[in-house]
Enzyme design. Structure first.
Site, PDB file in Angstrom:
ATOM      1  N   LYS A  51       0.876  -1.230  -0.124  1.00  0.00           N
ATOM      2  CA  LYS A  51      -0.024   0.132   0.019  1.00  0.00           C
ATOM      3  C   LYS A  51       0.955   1.244  -0.045  1.00  0.00           C
ATOM      4  CE  LYS A  51      -3.860   1.913   2.681  1.00  0.00           C
ATOM      5  NZ  LYS A  51      -4.819   1.556   3.712  1.00  0.00           N
ATOM      6  N   SER A 126      -9.909   1.323   3.084  1.00  0.00           N
ATOM      7  CA  SER A 126      -9.031   2.296   2.115  1.00  0.00           C
ATOM      8  C   SER A 126      -7.877   1.340   1.205  1.00  0.00           C
ATOM      9  CB  SER A 126      -8.353   3.246   2.931  1.00  0.00           C
ATOM     10  OG  SER A 126      -7.439   2.616   3.957  1.00  0.00           O
ATOM     11  N   SER A 150      -9.708  -1.101   7.129  1.00  0.00           N
ATOM     12  CA  SER A 150      -9.346  -1.007   6.028  1.00  0.00           C
ATOM     13  C   SER A 150      -8.661  -2.239   5.005  1.00  0.00           C
ATOM     14  CB  SER A 150      -8.444   0.127   5.672  1.00  0.00           C
ATOM     15  OG  SER A 150      -9.050   1.386   5.663  1.00  0.00           O
TER      16      SER A 150
END
Ligand code: GLN
Length: 456
Positions: A51, A126, A150
């Site tokens: 990420k 997310s 997330s």
């Protein structure tokens, strides 16, 4: 397969998946350069996507924000260094909601991520880019981050495994801070064993993170064929009357399988659950407002004005143009709930609610319950644009995941079936430092479940 062949195959799969908009940075040259390094270790031959809020020296780190466009870190996150040391190939930096604020990956400054099975839907967020790449089979594993769900929520949407460890078992050093008392690095895997192997490589104490716990790395021991010693709790509060029937069917399937494996299942109560979303959405913005102060165009963040501007103009232009609407909303809310006169009403009360939520979990785990079984999400993957202009609707996507984050507990989302072709996940929650138990039971359950079978 040679490291070079793995690098080339990964590049080819990343190219084929370009339409998902799941990556923010990668290059074939970087992949080939990694293949030249000495290789070996438990993750040799494994490409892992990361990420974009975890800093890497070889690729830029933007947190999907304009304010960090082109930013390159001078150092690497502990988890990235540990992945490399274990032999993994760092495949790409993945797209996400800006600064990890969101539940759909639509709040990226670089465009939304698409769901790997249905391009009219969101992959969740997310950490949506990481989830989409694993869901599309581009990489077998990826790192995400969790402040309030997330990884588990997008894992459920994309039909992959998502594991959030106990707060502190994985180092946060090099994870761009959002809500420091909640933030965890978490892992996506195509199956439980893959996620466990990655967790084993990245977890364990780190002197560079003052909140890191002392336990040794998370290890998945042998998977039991019989769960006869286990008591699984079903929290009533996670089974509201209006629960989506497909989601309820997923939990029913998991419950039946756990019982068939010999586990005892019983109802439990977590009465403060209904305060979890409002508590989270006071505390996370409060911590975010403080953490994001460093993006001021002086210490961090791309400066937007001429050197002759006043300091106020510099802050205003840098932050006003650099942050997107959801990040600005969080900073405003967070500043408000911390302000003199409102601190006790909001922030203080939310801290109290947080301790009650954590105490609920402690009580059931001290009362003979080994693990909790719940839905991961209130619905399967929703449509692009469906919730983007309604913040409360978006925040409610975190209903079943954020209490765990407030309590700092380990939890996993496991694919349990599909509804009209869309994946459905269930969540197993463990007591603090019970990461191994969560993984073991998830692995036993995974063996007896067909994750692509339609839920009735
Ligand atoms: N959806 C939650 C939020 O928007 C959780 C985000 C996260 O876990 N990073 O804050």
């Amino acid at each position: 397969m040679t490291p070079e062949a793995l690098a080339r195959a990964t590049a080819e799969r990343l190219r084929q998946a370009a339409h998902l908009n799941a990556t923010l940075a990668w290059s074939e040259d970087d992949l080939l350069a990694q293949a030249l390094r000495p290789h070996g270790g438990p993750l040799a031959g494994t490409a892992v996507a990361v990420k974009d809020n975890l800093v890497t020296a070889s690729l830029p780190t933007t947190c999907a924000s304009r304010i960090l466009e082109g930013y390159r870190s001078p150092f690497e996150a502990t988890v990235v260094r540990r992945l490399r040391a274990a032999g993994a190939l760092i495949a790409a930096k993945t797209n996400m909601d800006e600064f990890a604020m969101g539940s759909s990956s639509e709040f990226s400054a670089y465009g939304p991520v698409l769901h790997p099975l249905d391009s009219s839907r969101v992959p969740g967020g997310s950490s949506g880019g990481s989830a989409a790449l694993v869901g599309a089979g581009v990489v077998p594993a990826a790192l995400g981050s969790e402040t309030g769900g997330s990884v588990r929520q997008p894992a459920a949407f994309c039909g992959v495994v998502g594991m959030k460890p106990t707060y502190g078992r994985v180092s946060r050093y090099g994870l761009v801070a959002f809500g420091s008392s909640l933030d965890c690095v978490a892992v996506f895997g195509r199956d439980v064993a893959t996620a466990a192997t990655v967790l084993e490589a990245i977890s364990g104490p780190d002197p560079r993170d003052a909140t890191s716990r002392a336990e040794p790395p998370i290890h998945l021991a042998s998977i039991p064929a019989d769960l006869g010693e286990m008591t699984i709790g079903l929290p009533r509060e996670y089974w509201p009357a209006d629960l989506d029937p497909a989601i309820a069917a997923g939990v029913e399937r998991a419950k039946a399988c756990l019982e068939a494996l010999g586990a005892r299942v019983r109802w439990v109560e977590l009465p403060h659950t209904r305060y979890a979303v409002p508590t989270y959405y006071v505390l996370a913005p409060a911590e975010a407002a403080a953490n994001l102060a460093r993006f001021d165009g002086v210490r961090y963040g791309q400066r937007r004005v001429s050197p002759t501007a006043t300091i106020d103009d510099l802050y205003r232009a840098t932050r006003g143009q650099g942050f997107g609407p959801e990040v600005r909303r969080r900073i405003v809310v967070g500043t408000y709930v911390l302000s003199a006169g409102y601190h006790d009403t909001y922030y203080g009360k939310a801290q109290l609610a947080r301790s009650r939520i954590a105490a609920d979990f402690d009580r059931v785990f001290n009362d003979g319950v080994d693990l909790l079984l719940t839905p991961t999400t209130p619905s399967p993957a929703f449509r692009l644009g469906e919730k983007v202009s309604d913040p409360v609707a978006m925040y409610l996507a975190d209903t079943f995941v954020c209490a765990v984050s407030l309590a700092g507990l380990p939890a996993i989302s496991l694919p349990i079936g599909r509804t009209e072709g869309l994946p459905v996940g269930v969540q197993l929650i463990g007591p603090a430092a019970g990461d191994e138990r969560v993984l073991t039971v998830a692995a036993a359950l995974e063996r007896v479940v067909d994750p692509v079978a339609e839920l009735r």
